[in-house]
Design a protein around this motif. Structure first.
Motif, PDB file in Angstrom:
ATOM      1  N   GLY A 153    -100.640  38.421 -14.045  1.00  0.00           N
ATOM      2  CA  GLY A 153    -102.196  38.552 -13.537  1.00  0.00           C
ATOM      3  C   GLY A 153    -102.199  37.774 -13.176  1.00  0.00           C
ATOM      4  O   GLY A 153    -103.428  37.016 -13.005  1.00  0.00           O
ATOM      5  N   SER A 205     -97.961  38.418  -9.646  1.00  0.00           N
ATOM      6  CA  SER A 205     -99.039  39.230  -9.861  1.00  0.00           C
ATOM      7  C   SER A 205     -97.987  41.108 -10.188  1.00  0.00           C
ATOM      8  O   SER A 205     -97.077  40.578  -9.242  1.00  0.00           O
ATOM      9  CB  SER A 205     -99.588  39.265  -8.295  1.00  0.00           C
ATOM     10  OG  SER A 205    -100.453  38.363  -9.198  1.00  0.00           O
ATOM     11  N   THR A 235    -102.994  41.940 -11.426  1.00  0.00           N
ATOM     12  CA  THR A 235    -102.895  40.889  -9.584  1.00  0.00           C
ATOM     13  C   THR A 235    -104.256  39.386  -9.962  1.00  0.00           C
ATOM     14  O   THR A 235    -105.317  39.711  -9.768  1.00  0.00           O
ATOM     15  CB  THR A 235    -103.549  41.929  -8.864  1.00  0.00           C
ATOM     16  OG1 THR A 235    -104.843  42.374  -9.180  1.00  0.00           O
ATOM     17  CG2 THR A 235    -102.246  42.489  -8.441  1.00  0.00           C
TER      18      THR A 235
END
Lengths: 342, 342
Positions: B268, B272, B336
DNA sequence: CTGAAATCTCAAAGCGTTTTAAAATCTGCC
DNA sequence: GGCAGATTTTAAAACGCTTTGAGATTTCAG
């Protein structure tokens, strides 16, 4: 193509053809060949319903899967167990019939399967303590084998189980040997028989080493990823957090790992984790050292065996019930290590 | 208790009793009441085999699950799909029959189910491109509905599918919008139709933004945890590693997470990840923000719908085939974030 | 050859339903 | 009271197999 047409083609009576196909001795070898060849050529297979009606057996085995309306959970183990059982059924010419029913309708489902003659026997999944299904099935006179056991009932029925108490006792001892003293248990729902046995093994190991089991270290619930995650976080945030977790399922163990990661703790170094591993096909980690230290027992293999036990039971109804206890293997992976110094 | 005995008790003919039970109009309301009451009282249910023999239908639906002998994999999706379909069957009075067979014997399994009259229809799982089972079933005249689609075949059959191309296109665009340029695809086996469609969506999104899809960034295989882990490690160790992963299954995504953790990368932030999420019941993360950003579509719900489609098809064989395309939802989770500056 | 035993084959009765074709019973009207 | 027509009930024929009890045919000792 049905039996009548086939026998007409062969200029034989239906009786002879039927006997030839079913391997009865009173038919000449040459005739049998001729019949078998023709059956093959005309693509004949006996109609299952008619055969069932005539013989009084369905050659099908039922699996009643109760789904609680509260927590729409399908046991992740289910797929692998079914795959194992299915292999046996295919081999033995049985059909597998699955009934997904609301929890409260499970009893009615068994009654209906029996009365309508849909199956010759059933497998009982996920037994609880004093599970009412067992006396029910005995009463219905419907052959069955239990995957697991139900403590509290007379053991005069067939079952196959993993030695849950023993394997969790061993796992706990393993952690104790590594120096851990604060060991948490993330267990399945208390009502499930296997969960009670695992807890018993865990507590036994602790008391034998003079440690009083702390009820605050025991959490039980549906074995989801989220349960492992939340349970671990809750315990880790205590003033005296556990240094090791004993987890009842791989999926929850993944949740524990997520919690550890989130708290910046290294699994196998800061905190140890042992999980029970049902050897689910999609979680196999290949040949290398497994991620998790685990108590391991293939549920697929259990499926194979349970199915075979039931088939045997159906074909020999007067044989005494059979019990099989599998020992889980303790596999050391990378999720366990010595307890950190306080 | 069978029909004969029941009608004797009621001093009625079998015909009348049968008609009363099956709701035929030519029986007096009072008689029907009397019959229904007696059936209830004596616990009568018609024998399924006899009924089937008389009516020519089995009220059962088959699911043929091919297991490759090479990689003994059970699709983790299977359990949830079955649970969904099972709900529909229970509601509509159908039985669910599962055949676990070796890959190469799938065709013979369908033939046998049809010839022996064991089922009224089948669900086709995991279609490949140009899947030979579809013409086979059309040829056998055995009603069926496909869960998924088979590109390359005339679309004159019933199916229900997720819009895989579209959902992976959207997911890729989402990553592109976040500034990612090196996006890897960890996909299912290439032979599977859904995998081909996902790849198409992924490549389409890239080319539309002027990026040439790099075949080196596309890995496909059985969607296990280990596949995600190994695939991610392999890509991460390149000189120019991907900054984002698009993963075809939750389970493989867990493997990717493990790889990231091992390389000290934060999901994240540094890398991602978007995964497809079949909303498996044991992976639901509750109400909070989900761990993974995902394209989400409930496979259980698909099971419910596919089963209903098949039942409809069986009861109205002349209706035109039905096609349903479900759109997956893009759910933004914590896996993400913006692409890191180079 | 004969007659009994052994081998092979058959027609027909069941299995528990549904369904067809026909019979019995009711209803209302002249 | 009798009759057409509607309503209700029935006996019997499927459905496709297994199995029983008996009838043919073959084999072979005496």
């Amino acid at each position: 193509m049905n039996l009548k047409e086939l026998s007409a083609k062969l200029n034989l009576s239906q009786t002879t053809v039927s006997r030839a196909l079913n391997g009865y001795p009173e038919v000449k070898e040459e005739t049998r060949r001729r019949v078998l060849d023709a059956a093959e050529r005309y693509n004949y297979l006996p109609n299952a319903r008619a055969k069932g009606l005539a013989t009084g057996r369905s050659h099908a085995i039922g699996h009643v899967i109760p789904i609680s309306s509260k927590h729409e959970m399908v046991n992740p183990i289910f797929g692998d167990f079914i795959a194992g059982a299915g292999e046996t059924y295919s081999k033995c010419g049985y059909e597998m019939l699955i009934s997904v029913v609301e929890d409260e309708q499970a009893e009615e489902a068994y009654r209906s399967l029996k009365r309508r003659g849909v199956v010759d026997g059933v497998i009982v999944h996920g037994p609880r303590q004093d599970d009412p299904r067992i006396p029910l099935l005995q009463d219905l006179d419907l052959p069955f084998v239990v995957h697991g056991r139900a403590s509290g009932l007379a053991p005069d029925y067939s079952w196959l189980d993993v030695n849950n108490r023993r394997s969790f006792q061993r796992a706990t001892e393993f952690l104790l040997d590594l120096g851990h003293r604060r060991i948490a248990l993330l267990n399945g729902l208390e009502a499930m028989d296997f969960a009670a046995r695992r807890r018993a093994g865990y507590e036994l190991a602790l008391t034998e080493r003079g440690i009083n089991p702390d009820p605050g270290f025991e959490i039980s619930g549906e074995m989801t990823e989220a349960m492992g995650y939340r349970g671990a976080l809750e315990l880790l945030d205590r003033p005296m957090p556990p240094t090791a977790f004993l987890v009842s399922s791989m999926i929850s163990a993944l949740g524990v790992r997520r919690a550890l990661e989130e708290r910046g703790l290294r699994m196998g170094a800061d905190v140890s984790v042992i999980t029970h591993d049902d050897a689910l096909s999609y979680f196999t980690t290949g040949a290398d050292v497994p991620l998790f230290t685990s108590t391991r027992s293939s549920v697929r293999d259990a499926g194979r065996q349970v199915a075979q036990m039931l088939i045997d039971r159906i074909s020999m109804p007067d044989a005494p019930p059979q019990q099989v206890l599998l020992e889980a293997e303790l596999m050391v992976g990378r999720s366990t290590g010595p307890a950190p110094a306080d």
